[in-house]
Design a protein around this motif. Structure first.
Motif, PDB file in Angstrom:
ATOM      1  N   ILE A 192       0.837  -1.200   0.000  1.00  0.00           N
ATOM      2  CA  ILE A 192       0.000   0.000   0.000  1.00  0.00           C
ATOM      3  C   ILE A 192       0.875   1.254   0.000  1.00  0.00           C
ATOM      4  O   ILE A 192       0.649   2.185  -0.782  1.00  0.00           O
ATOM      5  CB  ILE A 192      -0.959   0.013   1.209  1.00  0.00           C
ATOM      6  CG1 ILE A 192      -2.001  -1.100   1.079  1.00  0.00           C
ATOM      7  CG2 ILE A 192      -1.651   1.376   1.333  1.00  0.00           C
ATOM      8  CD1 ILE A 192      -2.838  -1.315   2.343  1.00  0.00           C
ATOM      9  N   THR A 193       1.876   1.272   0.873  1.00  0.00           N
ATOM     10  CA  THR A 193       2.774   2.420   0.962  1.00  0.00           C
ATOM     11  C   THR A 193       3.475   2.668  -0.365  1.00  0.00           C
ATOM     12  O   THR A 193       3.565   3.813  -0.828  1.00  0.00           O
ATOM     13  CB  THR A 193       3.804   2.209   2.092  1.00  0.00           C
ATOM     14  OG1 THR A 193       3.092   2.017   3.323  1.00  0.00           O
ATOM     15  CG2 THR A 193       4.742   3.383   2.221  1.00  0.00           C
ATOM     16  N   SER A 194       3.930   1.610  -0.992  1.00  0.00           N
ATOM     17  CA  SER A 194       4.576   1.723  -2.292  1.00  0.00           C
ATOM     18  C   SER A 194       3.607   2.259  -3.355  1.00  0.00           C
ATOM     19  O   SER A 194       3.975   3.112  -4.166  1.00  0.00           O
ATOM     20  CB  SER A 194       5.118   0.360  -2.718  1.00  0.00           C
ATOM     21  OG  SER A 194       5.685   0.422  -3.996  1.00  0.00           O
ATOM     22  N   SER A 195       2.367   1.784  -3.333  1.00  0.00           N
ATOM     23  CA  SER A 195       1.364   2.247  -4.292  1.00  0.00           C
ATOM     24  C   SER A 195       1.059   3.730  -4.106  1.00  0.00           C
ATOM     25  O   SER A 195       0.898   4.466  -5.079  1.00  0.00           O
ATOM     26  CB  SER A 195       0.076   1.435  -4.155  1.00  0.00           C
ATOM     27  OG  SER A 195       0.292   0.099  -4.518  1.00  0.00           O
ATOM     28  N   ILE A 196       0.985   4.161  -2.853  1.00  0.00           N
ATOM     29  CA  ILE A 196       0.734   5.579  -2.578  1.00  0.00           C
ATOM     30  C   ILE A 196       1.889   6.432  -3.088  1.00  0.00           C
ATOM     31  O   ILE A 196       1.682   7.455  -3.751  1.00  0.00           O
ATOM     32  CB  ILE A 196       0.499   5.808  -1.062  1.00  0.00           C
ATOM     33  CG1 ILE A 196      -0.826   5.176  -0.631  1.00  0.00           C
ATOM     34  CG2 ILE A 196       0.529   7.297  -0.726  1.00  0.00           C
ATOM     35  CD1 ILE A 196      -1.034   5.130   0.886  1.00  0.00           C
ATOM     36  N   LYS A 197       3.110   6.007  -2.803  1.00  0.00           N
ATOM     37  CA  LYS A 197       4.290   6.754  -3.261  1.00  0.00           C
ATOM     38  C   LYS A 197       4.332   6.837  -4.778  1.00  0.00           C
ATOM     39  O   LYS A 197       4.607   7.904  -5.344  1.00  0.00           O
ATOM     40  CB  LYS A 197       5.565   6.106  -2.730  1.00  0.00           C
ATOM     41  CG  LYS A 197       5.809   6.344  -1.263  1.00  0.00           C
ATOM     42  CD  LYS A 197       7.081   5.671  -0.785  1.00  0.00           C
ATOM     43  CE  LYS A 197       7.283   5.863   0.694  1.00  0.00           C
ATOM     44  NZ  LYS A 197       8.469   5.154   1.187  1.00  0.00           N
TER      45      LYS A 197
END
Length: 117
Positions: A106-111
């Motif tokens: 999720i964090t990677s997708s947001i970034k």
């Protein structure tokens, strides 16, 4: 249709959470914490599904941010269940690793979404 790893993993995680909740209620007669982990753990995938059809990039990021908060809350409930002896070490470690993998995705997708024009 293109494979969506985050969507697939969050669904599998939700299934694990539902089964965990059933286990807690059936085997331990635990009704309060099981509802909390059920709510937060299943809402992760729901928010990812909502983000998939976000109205804008900002809406997409917002929905994923909510999913990120929910998976983090789920990590809290899992840790609490483990530290209060409702979850044995092997089960806790396994499901905790799944949750950590999802929060990283999720964090990677947001970034990535924030970097795109």
């Amino acid at each position: 249709m293109k494979e969506n790893i985050l969507k697939d993993k969050s669904l599998l995680f939700a299934i694990r959470i539902v089964n965990l909740s059933k286990f807690l209620v059936t085997d331990h007669k635990e009704y309060v914490l099981s509802k909390q982990v059920l709510r937060s753990g299943t809402s992760v995938g729901a928010m990812i599904r909502e983000a998939e059809f976000g109205q804008s990039k900002l809406d997409f990021i917002h929905k994923l941010s909510i999913a990120q908060k929910e998976i983090n809350e789920t990590l809290y409930w899992l840790e609490l269940l483990h530290k209060t002896d409702y979850l044995l070490n092997d089960l806790y470690t396994s499901i905790n690793l799944d949750a950590i993998e999802i929060i990283k995705l999720i964090t990677s997708s947001i970034k990535t979404a924030k970097l795109k024009d």
